[in-house]
Design an enzyme around this catalytic site. Structure first.
Site, short mmCIF file in Angstrom:
data_model
loop_
_atom_site.label_atom_id
_atom_site.label_comp_id
_atom_site.label_asym_id
_atom_site.label_seq_id
_atom_site.Cartn_x
_atom_site.Cartn_y
_atom_site.Cartn_z
N PRO A 45 0.81 -1.22 0.00
CA PRO A 45 0.00 0.00 0.00
C PRO A 45 0.85 1.27 0.00
CG PRO A 45 -0.72 -1.53 1.72
CD PRO A 45 0.56 -2.06 1.18
N GLU A 93 2.69 -8.59 8.86
CA GLU A 93 2.44 -7.15 9.04
C GLU A 93 3.29 -6.30 8.11
OE1 GLU A 93 -0.08 -5.97 11.00
OE2 GLU A 93 -0.42 -8.13 11.10
N ARG A 99 -2.93 -8.04 -20.95
CA ARG A 99 -3.81 -7.59 -22.03
C ARG A 99 -3.22 -6.42 -22.84
NH1 ARG A 99 -7.15 -3.80 -21.21
NH2 ARG A 99 -8.93 -4.63 -22.32
N ASP A 124 -4.82 2.29 -27.83
CA ASP A 124 -4.94 3.63 -28.39
C ASP A 124 -5.03 4.64 -27.24
OD1 ASP A 124 -7.06 4.80 -31.07
OD2 ASP A 124 -5.48 5.78 -29.94
N1 4GY Z 1 -2.92 -2.42 -1.40
N2 4GY Z 1 -1.44 -2.91 -3.14
C1 4GY Z 1 -1.17 -4.18 -1.39
C2 4GY Z 1 -1.31 -4.77 -0.07
C3 4GY Z 1 -0.43 -6.43 1.52
C4 4GY Z 1 1.93 -6.83 4.47
C5 4GY Z 1 3.24 -6.17 2.49
C6 4GY Z 1 -1.92 -3.13 -1.94
O1 4GY Z 1 -0.45 -3.76 -3.36
N3 4GY Z 1 -0.29 -4.54 -2.31
O2 4GY Z 1 -2.20 -4.43 0.67
N4 4GY Z 1 -0.39 -5.72 0.26
C7 4GY Z 1 0.77 -6.15 2.39
C8 4GY Z 1 0.71 -7.05 3.60
C9 4GY Z 1 3.19 -7.03 3.73
C10 4GY Z 1 2.06 -6.38 1.61
#
Ligand code: 4GY
Length: 262
Positions: A88, A115, A153, A168
């Protein structure tokens, strides 16, 4: 393009590789894909991939050594590959990012769990951090599938004939026009006449107009950042004129209309 997915749950990808456009793209050699199980790079009898966080707190952290070794192995297999961590905290993925990534040679998709991932792996072994949206998943696997799906895709030939329109840049930042198929009447609702007319110019005009109005009504944020083409500007101006004409017509209506609901 080759995708190497680093995960502790490689089986999650079996059904993804095995269906639809992705399956066909693999069998046609438009893309190829493999997984490396991060656990296979862990040490000891228990092959532990997580540990308690320094500084305390709840949850576990993905240990750096197995992940770093897995990324090194992937880079040995695909020296031109970029390593992407799904998190995230990354740059938010959209169709523009998809087009950028589609030009890469190969991709290593690193799926974290628990985590979080030890910060030193992010700093020293990752080329890009990418997020598929502002929400938190239990792991990067679904995000990796999203990225691979949208990139596939965009690979020439992978969609089979229908791909040119999507790639496009004209269709950038506009929602798709409405789609209809048989029957001509469904639940009392008819397919728009123009689509049955066989007049391709009129059909294209109608599709652009419905694309624009849907984007205006549902996603003004997309329209605001879109470089508009001349035909698009003309359509928007016509709407402005139509709306103004309706507003001005109000002054010639009776007092009933003027004292109506606010
Ligand atoms: N949103 N976009 C996401 C995610 C989980 C702990 C790192 C997201 O890409 N990945 O939420 N990933 C976390 C859980 C370790 C990834």
């Amino acid at each position: 393009m080759h995708f190497v997915v680093l995960t502790i749950f490689p089986e999650m990808f079996d059904s993804f590789w095995d269906h639809g456009i992705i399956r066909r793209a693999i069998s046609q050699n438009n893309i190829s894909a493999s997984t490396l199980n991060i656990r296979a790079f862990a040490e000891g009898r228990h092959k532990v991939t997580d540990d308690r966080p320094y500084g305390g707190g709840c949850g576990m952290v993905m240990k750096p050594e197995p992940l770093a070794r897995a990324i090194q192995e992937a880079k040995k297999q695909k020296p031109l590959a970029q390593a992407i961590l799904l998190t995230p905290q990354g740059r938010v993925f959209d169709q523009h990012v998809a087009r950028e990534f589609a030009s890469f040679e190969d991709l290593i998709l690193v799926c974290g769990r628990y985590e979080g991932v030890d910060e030193r792996v992010c700093e020293d072994f990752i080329d890009f951090e990418v997020s598929i949206g502002d929400y938190i998943l239990t792991g990067g696997e679904l995000a990796a599938m999203v990225i691979m799906d949208s990139l596939t895709r965009l690979i020439p030939g992978a969609l089979g004939g229908e791909d040119s329109a999507e790639k496009d840049s004209f269709s950038d930042d506009l929602l798709e026009h409405a789609h209809y198929t048989r029957p001509k009447t469904f639940e009392g609702s008819d397919v728009p006449e123009v689509l049955l007319s066989g007049h391709h110019g009129e059909i294209e005009k109608w599709r652009l107009e419905t694309s624009l109005i849907r984007t205006f009504l549902k996603r003004q944020d997309l329209l605001a950042k879109k470089p508009l083409t001349n035909p698009e500007i003309e359509i928007l101006k016509k709407w402005c004129r139509d709306i103004e004409r309706i507003i001005h017509a109000q002054s010639s209506l009776g007092s009933d209309a003027l004292s109506g609901p606010e």
